[in-house]
Scaffold this motif. Structure first.
Motif, PDB file in Angstrom:
ATOM      1  N   HIS B  35      39.136  32.623  28.210  1.00  0.00           N
ATOM      2  CA  HIS B  35      38.492  32.579  29.523  1.00  0.00           C
ATOM      3  C   HIS B  35      37.031  32.135  29.419  1.00  0.00           C
ATOM      4  O   HIS B  35      36.558  31.335  30.214  1.00  0.00           O
ATOM      5  CB  HIS B  35      38.539  33.972  30.181  1.00  0.00           C
ATOM      6  CG  HIS B  35      39.914  34.426  30.586  1.00  0.00           C
ATOM      7  ND1 HIS B  35      41.004  33.592  30.652  1.00  0.00           N
ATOM      8  CD2 HIS B  35      40.377  35.648  30.965  1.00  0.00           C
ATOM      9  CE1 HIS B  35      42.065  34.271  31.052  1.00  0.00           C
ATOM     10  NE2 HIS B  35      41.713  35.521  31.245  1.00  0.00           N
ATOM     11  N   THR B 260      50.139  32.291  33.151  1.00  0.00           N
ATOM     12  CA  THR B 260      48.686  32.418  33.266  1.00  0.00           C
ATOM     13  C   THR B 260      48.320  32.102  34.710  1.00  0.00           C
ATOM     14  O   THR B 260      48.581  30.999  35.181  1.00  0.00           O
ATOM     15  CB  THR B 260      47.979  31.453  32.311  1.00  0.00           C
ATOM     16  OG1 THR B 260      48.389  31.779  30.984  1.00  0.00           O
ATOM     17  CG2 THR B 260      46.473  31.590  32.423  1.00  0.00           C
ATOM     18  N   GLY B 262      45.546  32.475  38.021  1.00  0.00           N
ATOM     19  CA  GLY B 262      44.174  32.729  38.446  1.00  0.00           C
ATOM     20  C   GLY B 262      44.112  33.624  39.663  1.00  0.00           C
ATOM     21  O   GLY B 262      43.568  33.266  40.696  1.00  0.00           O
TER      22      GLY B 262
ATOM     23  N   THR C  99      35.919  39.644  32.365  1.00  0.00           N
ATOM     24  CA  THR C  99      36.938  38.696  32.819  1.00  0.00           C
ATOM     25  C   THR C  99      38.215  39.433  33.141  1.00  0.00           C
ATOM     26  O   THR C  99      38.557  40.420  32.485  1.00  0.00           O
ATOM     27  CB  THR C  99      37.275  37.645  31.738  1.00  0.00           C
ATOM     28  OG1 THR C  99      37.992  38.281  30.678  1.00  0.00           O
ATOM     29  CG2 THR C  99      36.016  37.011  31.173  1.00  0.00           C
ATOM     30  N   GLN C 100      38.890  38.972  34.167  1.00  0.00           N
ATOM     31  CA  GLN C 100      40.278  39.414  34.356  1.00  0.00           C
ATOM     32  C   GLN C 100      41.166  38.171  34.365  1.00  0.00           C
ATOM     33  O   GLN C 100      41.597  37.736  33.304  1.00  0.00           O
ATOM     34  CB  GLN C 100      40.423  40.272  35.617  1.00  0.00           C
ATOM     35  CG  GLN C 100      39.911  41.706  35.363  1.00  0.00           C
ATOM     36  CD  GLN C 100      40.300  42.675  36.457  1.00  0.00           C
ATOM     37  OE1 GLN C 100      41.363  42.597  37.041  1.00  0.00           O
ATOM     38  NE2 GLN C 100      39.418  43.630  36.743  1.00  0.00           N
ATOM     39  N   CYS C 101      41.392  37.575  35.536  1.00  0.00           N
ATOM     40  CA  CYS C 101      42.269  36.394  35.503  1.00  0.00           C
ATOM     41  C   CYS C 101      41.607  35.215  34.818  1.00  0.00           C
ATOM     42  O   CYS C 101      42.283  34.327  34.327  1.00  0.00           O
ATOM     43  CB  CYS C 101      42.751  36.028  36.900  1.00  0.00           C
ATOM     44  SG  CYS C 101      41.598  35.040  37.884  1.00  0.00           S
ATOM     45  N   GLY C 102      40.282  35.183  34.814  1.00  0.00           N
ATOM     46  CA  GLY C 102      39.578  34.160  34.052  1.00  0.00           C
ATOM     47  C   GLY C 102      39.292  32.877  34.799  1.00  0.00           C
ATOM     48  O   GLY C 102      38.604  32.003  34.281  1.00  0.00           O
ATOM     49  N   CYS C 136      34.606  36.077  42.657  1.00  0.00           N
ATOM     50  CA  CYS C 136      35.533  36.732  41.742  1.00  0.00           C
ATOM     51  C   CYS C 136      36.373  37.676  42.582  1.00  0.00           C
ATOM     52  O   CYS C 136      35.836  38.512  43.301  1.00  0.00           O
ATOM     53  CB  CYS C 136      34.800  37.514  40.661  1.00  0.00           C
ATOM     54  SG  CYS C 136      35.921  38.552  39.684  1.00  0.00           S
ATOM     55  N   CYS C 138      38.818  39.566  41.225  1.00  0.00           N
ATOM     56  CA  CYS C 138      39.457  40.594  40.387  1.00  0.00           C
ATOM     57  C   CYS C 138      38.546  41.770  40.050  1.00  0.00           C
ATOM     58  O   CYS C 138      38.971  42.911  40.096  1.00  0.00           O
ATOM     59  CB  CYS C 138      39.930  39.989  39.070  1.00  0.00           C
ATOM     60  SG  CYS C 138      41.111  38.644  39.188  1.00  0.00           S
TER      61      CYS C 138
ATOM     62  N   GLY D  47      46.101  38.502  35.114  1.00  0.00           N
ATOM     63  CA  GLY D  47      44.703  38.793  34.861  1.00  0.00           C
ATOM     64  C   GLY D  47      44.480  40.264  34.628  1.00  0.00           C
ATOM     65  O   GLY D  47      43.382  40.696  34.298  1.00  0.00           O
TER      66      GLY D  47
END
Lengths: 265, 459, 187, 338
Positions: B35, B260, B262, C99-102, C136, C138, D47
């Motif tokens: 990330h 993956t 988002g 970070t989570q989902c990034g 963000c 998340c 995530g």
């Protein structure tokens, strides 16, 4: 579809492109955001990024800001610190690095907070048109617009005397949020009475507007809550519904925010 | 120091057995390095030669018959390769609930003779570039005859409301019933016995998942004739199976690659983009990308449903709630998606984490001419909890009672029978309330301190 | 449609591309140069996922026709690490679980980097202002704010600040080469 | 103007897994030649850190270092079926499936090691550092890399395992709603502290205090991410979010971008103080319950109740915009005046 993006190297070349039918592109933060997801006929853009329209010139209390100067540049200029609160209330750093002064004059409400500030500062615009260069009061331009092909090259105004400029913006979020009510004012108090006042509002009509009625109430009067409350009723405002707030809410809280802008609480 | 929430091990001490080596450790995320370097591969992070792009022409009407669809303008746009209409879709039905046995299929992939919401897809345009696809989609011309629209759940159920669904009712039918029902005890008798009746009505607006990464996929035809679908779906096989059903192809002809995402929050479960992107790839023999624009994500992709919830409580002066009647409307929008399922989940959640002897729940899944709603984080529960816990506060105020004590008095415990007739176990409502009281220094008398989820000592 | 040859200094190296009028800086980075760190989250300038540095300033690259920035210097997330060694901001995001989902992470880090380049000793308010354009969904932002402040300390080499640590399982050094840390499957 | 402060409470529970069950997840585990262990899934990481957590579950069950675990997801050609990542089911369902698969693989691993060491498999244990060793002996041991090599090249066995977790589907009784909807329930109690501007109706959430009972925190840092981010989302739902700001009166002015679709930014967040309680779920992986969805729920009513505490306005419609608060205040004032 976007068929060309010109990057002229001078104001004159930019004006020529505009008069040939191209659309001016300042920072693109409003225009490109729409173009990226919009169909439509062929469109030619003329970018002002390289047209020699950037830069901040301060001579005594005379300020001239190039039309393509970015909001970030204003934010960084210590000589314009009175505008810092206004500029930092607009969008976010990665947008302010692109957004331009002239662009802010023409974005639809409830954006355009810098335009409100400049209106309060009685700014004038240098305009390059078909007939050559001319000056236009900002007030007339935000009311009536410009002629097709006109190019704003510079914004001029007199720097406000120390502690005479007020900017207050109510928005749903602390940062990066459109205006509910924006109040910008240049105000001088002498002997306890308002000796000079110029008041501009955002969020309360389809365009930024000058609150001439409120100015009349305030001029010569003591600056207190009772006077400000009367001033808040002195103009015809035509607020609107949008994603941020209803017209009702904007009208309802305008007096509160006018008072907070002028009295601080 | 990473932020790690402390664990209060004083609670449930005896049950926290287990000596672990790796479990319970704040080991670093395995994906964090990807990330922060930008190396994590999301579905859109690939450029493929010959990629085509899909954009949609959507309904501009809330409810209308389609009189005419003219795609000739789209086909004239340079770069437009194909248009796709409902006639090109082998099985023109979204089938998201078929796999778990909930029917009937009620939503066309592309509109046929009518549209039921503004934004409903009518024609897909496949082009060499996004711009051309967008331009082509804009130049599709559709003629409509407007029909009366229903935009409110209670209006939809009112006598004389226009029926917008082909199935004949503006609500989902649960085994012959208008709604999902919970019947436990005798709620009317409970009201009769109660010292007072306290009512409330709560509602919400639709809420968008707003993941930073828009919903989308890239479909790549393979040498062996199969399609490889790179997608940010939250459910790989769900997407594969539903796509295969819509395309009328064997499931072995598809391969979903993803994992993956988002941000999902329930918004990437609907299987909307993959079937049309696969069709585009099949019809052109080229890779195809279909990604929602942000505006589509905001207004066309399914939101969390708007709900309207009425609660009527029969309450004793000492704070015991002896009867609770709930009428709940889920605004499914124009089509089912996952809403019939979510409505059952909402019903099952009632009457909240409290043991109430008489419960009556009517949970309606209602169709309106609004954007179809679907799953979102806390599906079926989030808005219900807003209503329930606002109402608990309302009851506490009416009784002039400490809101935490009211909750503790009514909290469910192990061994209690829930309204859906399952015996509660593993409960911990009492303890989280006690713990939260500690966090803010909220005083609880000893008898409330002594309460426990594992035994009901206070009779 | 006319195409134009554009040169940008990309992470320190001059690169050329042939751009159409509609080619944005973001699409040039992603589609021409294959730098996928900057993300397309909205193409409206509203999410900040595409933030890169343009002549040192943070910008939303989705709103910039690349032909207008011919000759400019562009820095992206890919240019931060020194080989496999993460820079201070990146490392702080890892250490502080920021970070989570990034998806927002590269843009967030570039906004933070722009701040720290100009203001090595930021306040919490400086940080929130710097990242207010980076959405963000998340984390709730707190870990990100923490990470940026920690990165600033780290960059200043403040000796009073211990290196962030997280509890890790006690794993004695194996006598044979260990496998690398778990990774996602290659796509 | 006055800023008026208030405190509000809410307590919730949340079911783990798909309502009514019937939502399986599978996992495969196999050893590579040198003792890597690949966990193969089709599950999706949104995530929340699913890859990290299932790697922990596999390492713990196999008794090997985390570094030896590789998680391969999500590819439907290679990974076995998973219903999907939603309904707070990922950690619970996939974790359970991985444990089952890892146990089976561990049994083979120990049998191979036993044959190499010429002892009984029942007498072996893993030490978490990569060795399989004879219980009570420091000498008699073999590293998993050698176990794997032996399995591949000498014994001709696959060190592998298959796992599935399924909560059997339940069908509601139409007349009564009798059903078995959930696997386990997580719990939360939120206390919100707000300041309400009584002239503008603007609500600021100053602090959120949360107690969460989550079964077991498999990775406390990741659990922290879930609860903090989730509480932020609850705050966001409470005060800001709507695709139809004027519902039910109008569908106009729906936001189409992140500028108009409002969520609290980094300058709008409250201080969060949280604590975990652990009451392990009998059917959860190492006792874990699903927590991803629950955490947004309690803050919403807690904030509504805090506003009531502050100014006496009962907010019954989400989101709690300044306009709704101010209209409520105006009604109260009119009532008092009348």
């Amino acid at each position: 579809m976007l068929t060309s993006v010109q990057t002229p190297g001078s104001p004159e070349a930019a004006r020529a492109a505009l008069q040939a039918g191209a659309v001016p592109l300042g920072g693109g933060t409003s225009l490109m955001a729409r173009l990226n997801d919009r169909a439509g006929g062929d469109l030619r853009l003329v970018s002002l990024r390289r047209a020699g329209l950037s830069g901040i010139d301060v001579q005594g209390d005379t300020v001239a800001i190039g039309a393509a100067t970015t909001l970030a540049d204003i934010e960084d200029d210590a000589r314009l610190s009175y505008l810092s609160g206004c500029v930092r209330s607009i969008a976010s750093p990665p947008v302010r690095s692109l957004a331009t002064v002239a662009g802010n004059l023409f974005v639809p409400q409830p954006y355009g907070d810098l335009a409100a500030a400049l209106l309060a500062l009685d700014a004038e615009l240098d305009v390059l048109g078909a007939d050559g260069a001319r000056r236009e009061p900002l007030e007339r331009v935000v009311t009536d617009g410009l002629r097709a092909g006109d190019l704003v090259t510079r914004v001029r105004f007199a720097a406000p005397a120390e502690d005479t400029f007020r900017f207050h913006k109510a928005s749903r979020r602390r940062l990066n949020s459109g205006s509910i009510v924006t109040v910008a004012a240049r105000i001088t108090i002498e002997d306890g009475l308002v000796a000079d006042i110029r008041l501009a509002l955002g969020g309360l009509a389809r365009r930024v507007m000058r609150a001439a009625g409120a100015e009349r109430v305030l001029l010569g009067a003591p600056l207190n809550a009772e006077v400000v409350a009367r001033a808040a009723e002195a103009d015809v405002i035509e607020p609107f519904d949008d994603a941020y707030a209803s017209a009702w809410y904007r009208a309802r809280v305008y007096p509160v925010h006018l008072r907070r802008a002028l009295l601080g609480a | 120091m990473a932020r790690v929430t402390p664990i209060d091990t004083a609670y449930f001490k005896g049950e926290r057995a287990g000596d672990f080596a790796v479990i319970g450790s704040a080991v670093p995320r395995s994906d964090a390095r990807g990330h922060v370097t930008g190396r994590t591969v999301f579905f859109e992070d690939m450029t493929l030669p010959e990629m085509t792009h899909v954009k949609i022409h959507r309904s501009t009407r809330h409810h209308a018959l389609i009189d005419r669809v003219d795609v000739s303008g789209a086909l004239e746009v340079p770069g437009v390769l194909r248009v796709i209409t409902h006639e090109d879709v082998p099985n023109n039905w979204y089938t998201v609930l078929r796999l778990i046995g909930v029917g009937p299929d009620d939503e066309p992939v592309l509109a046929e003779d009518r549209v039921l919401y503004r934004g409903e897809p009518i024609v897909a345009v496949v082009a060499e570039t996004e711009e051309a696809a967008r331009e082509g989609a804009a130049r599709v011309a559709v003629g409509y005859t407007d029909l009366p629209a229903v935009l409110d759940v209670e209006e939809a159920l009112a006598d004389g409301a226009p029926i917008i669904k082909q199935a004949g009712t503006n609500h989902f039918v649960y085994e012959g019933h208008h709604c999902r029902r919970i019947r436990f005890g005798d709620v009317e008798r409970g009201f009769a016995e109660a010292d007072r009746i306290i009512e409330g009505r709560y509602s919400s607006s639709p809420i968008e998942h707003a993941p930073t990464e828009p919903t989308g996929c890239i479909v790549v035809p393979q040498g062996d004739g199969r399609l490889r679908i790179h997608t940010n779906t939250q459910a790989a096989f769900f997407t594969l199976d539903n796509t295969a059903l819509i395309l009328g192809v064997p499931p072995t002809s598809l391969r979903v690659v993803g994992g993956t995402v988002g941000g999902g929050f329930g918004g990437k479960v609907d299987v909307i983009v993959e079937p049309l992107a696969c069709l585009a790839a099949m019809l052109t023999g080229r890779p195809a990308k279909y990604v929602f624009s942000r505006a589509e994500e905001m207004q066309v992709s399914s939101p969390r449903a708007a709900e309207r919830i009425s609660i009527k409580d029969g309450v004793m002066d000492d704070g015991r709630i002896v009867a609770r009647k709930i009428t709940l409307y889920v605004d499914a929008g124009a089509y089912s998606r996952h809403s019939p399922y979510g409505t059952t989940k909402a019903a099952a959640h009632m009457p909240g984490p409290y043991t109430i002897p008489n419960v009556h729940v009517d949970a309606y899944c209602v169709y309106t001419n609004r954007t179809p709603s679907s799953a979102m984080r806390g599906f079926g529960v989030t808005i219900g909890d807003f209503a329930l816990e606002s109402h608990m506060d309302h009851v506490a105020r009416e009784l002039n009672m400490d809101p935490l004590r009211l909750r503790l008095k009514n909290a469910y415990r192990d061994g209690d029978m829930k309204a859906h007739r399952k015996i509660a176990s593993g409960t911990a409502l009492v303890e989280v309330i006690q713990s939260a009281a500690d966090l803010v220094g909220h005083d609880l008398p000893p008898e409330y301190r002594a309460m426990s989820s594992t035994e009901r000592s206070e009779g | 449609m006319p195409s134009t040859i554009v040169t940008i200094e990309l992470n320190g190296t001059d690169r050329e591309l042939i751009a159409r009028p509609s080619t944005t800086l973001l699409s040039a980075l992603r589609e021409t140069f294959g730098l996928m760190g900057a993300k397309r989250g909205c193409a409206q300038g509203g999410c900040g996922s595409c933030t890169v540095l343009l002549d040192g300033r943070p910008v939303v690259s989705c709103l910039i026709p690349v032909v207008t920035v011919d000759g400019s210097a562009v820095e992206t997330i890919e240019g931060l690490a020194d080989g496999e060694r993460l820079d201070d901001v990146q490392q702080a995001f890892v250490d502080h679980f920021a970070t989570q989902c990034g998806f927002c992470t590269p843009g967030m880090i570039m906004s933070a980097t722009a701040l720290l380049n100009r203001k090595p000793d930021p306040t919490r308010q400086d940080v929130t202002e710097a990242i207010c354009g980076n959405v963000c969904r998340c984390t709730g932002y707190e870990p990100i704010i923490t990470a940026v402040l920690a990165a600033a300390e780290r960059r200043r080499g403040d000796p009073a600040v211990p290196t962030p640590t997280v509890p890790t399982p006690t794993v004695p050094t194996p006598t044979v080469p260990a496998r690398p840390a778990p990774t996602e499957a290659e796509v | 103007m006055a800023l008026r402060h208030g405190r509000g409470y809410a307590a919730v529970n949340y079911p783990t897994g798909m309502n009514l069950g019937g939502d399986p997840s599978q996992a495969l585990v196999h050893a590579t030649t040198m003792g890597g262990f690949v966990v193969t899934l089709s599950s999706v990481d949104l995530g929340q850190g699913l890859r990290t957590v299932v790697a922990q579950c596999a390492a713990e069950t196999l008794g090997i270092p985390l570094e030896n675990v590789i998680v391969d997801t999500a590819d439907t050609d290679t990974g076995p079926h998973c219903m999907g990542t939603f309904a707070s089911r990922g950690t619970h369902r996939v974790g359970n499936a991985v444990i089952v698969a890892a146990r089976e693989a561990r049994d083979v691993m120990l049998q191979v090691a036993a044959d190499e060491l010429e002892v009984d498999a029942e007498d072996l244990e893993t030490d978490g550092t990569g060795f399989v060793r004879l219980k009570g002996s420091s000498e008699k041991k073999i590293h998993i890399s050698e176990v794997a090599l032996a399995a591949h090249f000498r014994q001709g066995r696959t060190i592998s395992g298959r796992g599935i977790f399924l909560k059997e589907p339940s069908t509601p009784v139409p007349e009564t709603g009798e059903m078995d909807p959930d696997s386990c329930q997580a719990h939360a109690c939120t206390v919100a502290e707000v300041a309400v501007d009584d002239e503008t109706g603007v609500v600021e959430v100053l602090r959120l205090y949360n107690a969460y009972e989550i079964g077991r925190a498999l990775n406390p840092a990741l659990a922290t991410q879930q609860v903090e981010g989730g509480a932020w989302m609850g705050l966001s739902h409470a005060l800001f979010e709507s695709t139809e700001p004027y519902y039910p009166h109008s569908r106009e002015h729906g936001p189409v971008d992140f500028t108009e679709y409002l969520m609290p930014g980094p300058a709008d967040i409250p201080a969060q103080t949280s604590v975990f309680l652990e009451r392990p779920a009998g059917n959860g992986p190492f006792g874990a319950k699903g927590i991803g969805e629950m955490t947004a729920n309690a803050p919403i009513p807690a904030i509504a109740n805090a506003v009531y505490d502050a100014v006496g306005v009962r907010l019954t419609s989400m989101p709690f915009t300044p306009e709704k608060v101010l209209r409520g205040l105006d009604e109260l004032r009119a009532g008092r005046a009348g």
